[in-house]
Motif scaffolding. Structure first.
Motif, PDB file in Angstrom:
ATOM      1  N   ALA A   1      10.393  -0.868  53.753  1.00  0.00           N
ATOM      2  CA  ALA A   1      11.146   0.178  53.052  1.00  0.00           C
ATOM      3  C   ALA A   1      10.838   0.238  51.566  1.00  0.00           C
ATOM      4  O   ALA A   1      10.989   1.295  50.938  1.00  0.00           O
ATOM      5  N   GLU A   2      10.395  -0.890  50.968  1.00  0.00           N
ATOM      6  CA  GLU A   2      10.131  -0.886  49.522  1.00  0.00           C
ATOM      7  C   GLU A   2       9.000   0.064  49.139  1.00  0.00           C
ATOM      8  O   GLU A   2       8.873   0.466  47.982  1.00  0.00           O
ATOM      9  N   ILE A   3       8.178   0.447  50.127  1.00  0.00           N
ATOM     10  CA  ILE A   3       7.090   1.387  49.855  1.00  0.00           C
ATOM     11  C   ILE A   3       7.645   2.732  49.406  1.00  0.00           C
ATOM     12  O   ILE A   3       6.999   3.460  48.644  1.00  0.00           O
ATOM     13  N   SER A   4       8.840   3.065  49.870  1.00  0.00           N
ATOM     14  CA  SER A   4       9.410   4.387  49.592  1.00  0.00           C
ATOM     15  C   SER A   4       9.533   4.652  48.097  1.00  0.00           C
ATOM     16  O   SER A   4       9.255   5.767  47.635  1.00  0.00           O
ATOM     17  N   THR A   5       9.955   3.640  47.325  1.00  0.00           N
ATOM     18  CA  THR A   5      10.124   3.849  45.887  1.00  0.00           C
ATOM     19  C   THR A   5       8.780   4.096  45.203  1.00  0.00           C
ATOM     20  O   THR A   5       8.693   4.909  44.288  1.00  0.00           O
ATOM     21  N   THR A   6       7.745   3.414  45.654  1.00  0.00           N
ATOM     22  CA  THR A   6       6.415   3.616  45.064  1.00  0.00           C
ATOM     23  C   THR A   6       5.888   5.011  45.371  1.00  0.00           C
ATOM     24  O   THR A   6       5.275   5.650  44.505  1.00  0.00           O
ATOM     25  N   VAL A   7       6.126   5.487  46.579  1.00  0.00           N
ATOM     26  CA  VAL A   7       5.674   6.828  46.953  1.00  0.00           C
ATOM     27  C   VAL A   7       6.347   7.880  46.083  1.00  0.00           C
ATOM     28  O   VAL A   7       5.689   8.785  45.532  1.00  0.00           O
ATOM     29  N   VAL A   8       7.664   7.774  45.936  1.00  0.00           N
ATOM     30  CA  VAL A   8       8.419   8.757  45.143  1.00  0.00           C
ATOM     31  C   VAL A   8       8.052   8.656  43.669  1.00  0.00           C
ATOM     32  O   VAL A   8       7.901   9.670  42.978  1.00  0.00           O
TER      33      VAL A   8
END
Length: 265
Positions: free
Chosen positions: A87-94
Motif C-alpha cells: 500500500a505504501e506505493i500509493s503515496t509515491t504514485v500520487v
C-alpha cells in the motif's frame, strides 16, 4: 503594541497561522501513529498542482488546491486498496502525479511570483477572503477531529481491534483523508505547500518526547505548533526571511535537543 501587529497583513498571517497550528497536529498525530507521514508530502504536492491549475485558469488558487488535494487523498485510498500489502506505493504514485502536473501547469502560469508564494508561504499574500475561508475550514477540521476523537484514537493503533469494537474504519479513514486534504490546502498560503507536511509531523515528534499519553501528545503537539508558527513569523518579519522555512526550522531546532534529552534519559 509591537510594530509587527500594526500591519493588517501580519494580523491575518498570525490568525491563519494560529488556525493551522491547531488543526495540523490533529491530523499529524494520526498520520504519525499510522506510519503514513508520506501522505502529507503526496497531498501537498498535489495541492501545489491545484494551485498552479488555479493560477493558470485565473481562479482562486486555494480552491484549486482543495480540489486537487481531495482528488489526491481519494487516489491514495483507492491505490492503497488496489496494491494491498504494498500500500505504501500509493503515496509515491500520487506524489509523482502531483509533481508532474505542477510542472505542466506552471508552464502556463504568467510569471512565477504567485506560484513561489505558495511554495514556501507568503505572509503578505493572505487576502480577506482567504482569511475567513481558512478560518471556516479550520473550524470544520477541528470540530470533525473532536467529534471523531475516539474513532481516530482506535484506528491510529489497530484498525482490526477498531473494527471489532464497532468503529466504521473505512468511513473514518475516508473522512480523515478528506480532513488531511483540507488542512494542506488551508496551510498553503502561510506555511507553503512544500512545508505543511513538516508542520504536521515535527510538532508531533517533539510532543512524543515529553508526553505520556495520546491526549497529552495531542495537546503538546498543538502547543509546539503554535510556538513554532508564532516564533517563525516573528523571525521572518524582523529578519526578512521566508515564513514557511523559518517556521519549519524553528521546529527542527527544538526537536534535536529533545531527541538528545530523550536518548540520554
Amino acid at each position: 503594541m509591537p510594530e509587527i501587529f500594526t500591519f493588517g497583513f501580519m494580523q491575518r498571517a498570525f490568525l491563519v497561522g494560529a488556525c493551522i497550528s491547531v488543526i495540523a497536529p490533529c491530523i499529524g498525530l494520526v498520520i504519525v501513529l499510522k506510519r503514513l507521514s508520506a501522505i502529507g508530502d503526496a497531498t501537498s504536492h498535489s495541492a501545489l498542482a491545484g494551485i498552479a491549475f488555479g493560477l493558470m485558469l485565473g481562479i482562486n488558487p486555494v480552491i484549486g488546491a482543495i480540489l486537487f488535494s481531495l482528488l489526491a487523498v481519494l487516489g491514495i485510498e483507492g491505490f492503497r486498496r488496489a496494491f494491498g500489502k504494498y500500500a505504501e506505493i500509493s503515496t509515491t504514485v500520487v506524489l509523482s502525479a502531483g509533481v508532474g502536473l505542477t510542472a505542466i501547469f506552471s508552464g502556463f502560469v504568467q510569471g512565477s511570483t504567485n506560484l513561489n508564494s505558495f511554495l514556501f508561504g507568503s505572509i503578505v499574500a493572505i487576502s480577506d477572503f482567504e482569511l475567513f475561508f481558512s478560518i471556516g475550514l479550520s473550524v470544520v477540521v477541528l470540530l470533525a477531529s473532536l467529534f471523531l476523537y475516539r474513532e481516530l484514537f482506535f484506528i491510529s493503533f489497530d484498525e482490526t481491534t477498531a473494527k471489532i469494537r464497532g468503529v466504521p474504519v473505512g468511513a473514518v479513514n475516508l473522512v480523515f483523508m478528506l480532513l488531511t486534504a483540507i488542512t494542506v490546502s488551508v496551510a498553503s498560503r502561510t506555511v507553503g505547500a512544500l512545508m505543511i507536511s513538516s508542520l504536521m509531523v515535527i510538532p508531533v515528534a517533539c510532543a512524543m518526547q515529553v508526553a505520556k499519553s495520546y491526549r497529552q501528545t495531542l495537546i503538546f503537539s498543538v502547543l509546539f505548533a503554535l510556538i513554532f508558527t508564532f516564533l517563525g513569523l516573528f523571525l521572518a518579519y524582523y529578519l526578512n526571511l521566508k515564513p514557511g522555512g523559518t517556521i519549519v526550522l524553528c521546529g527542527v531546532i527544538v526537536l534535536i535537543p529533545l531527541l538528545i534529552r530523550g536518548r540520554n534519559r
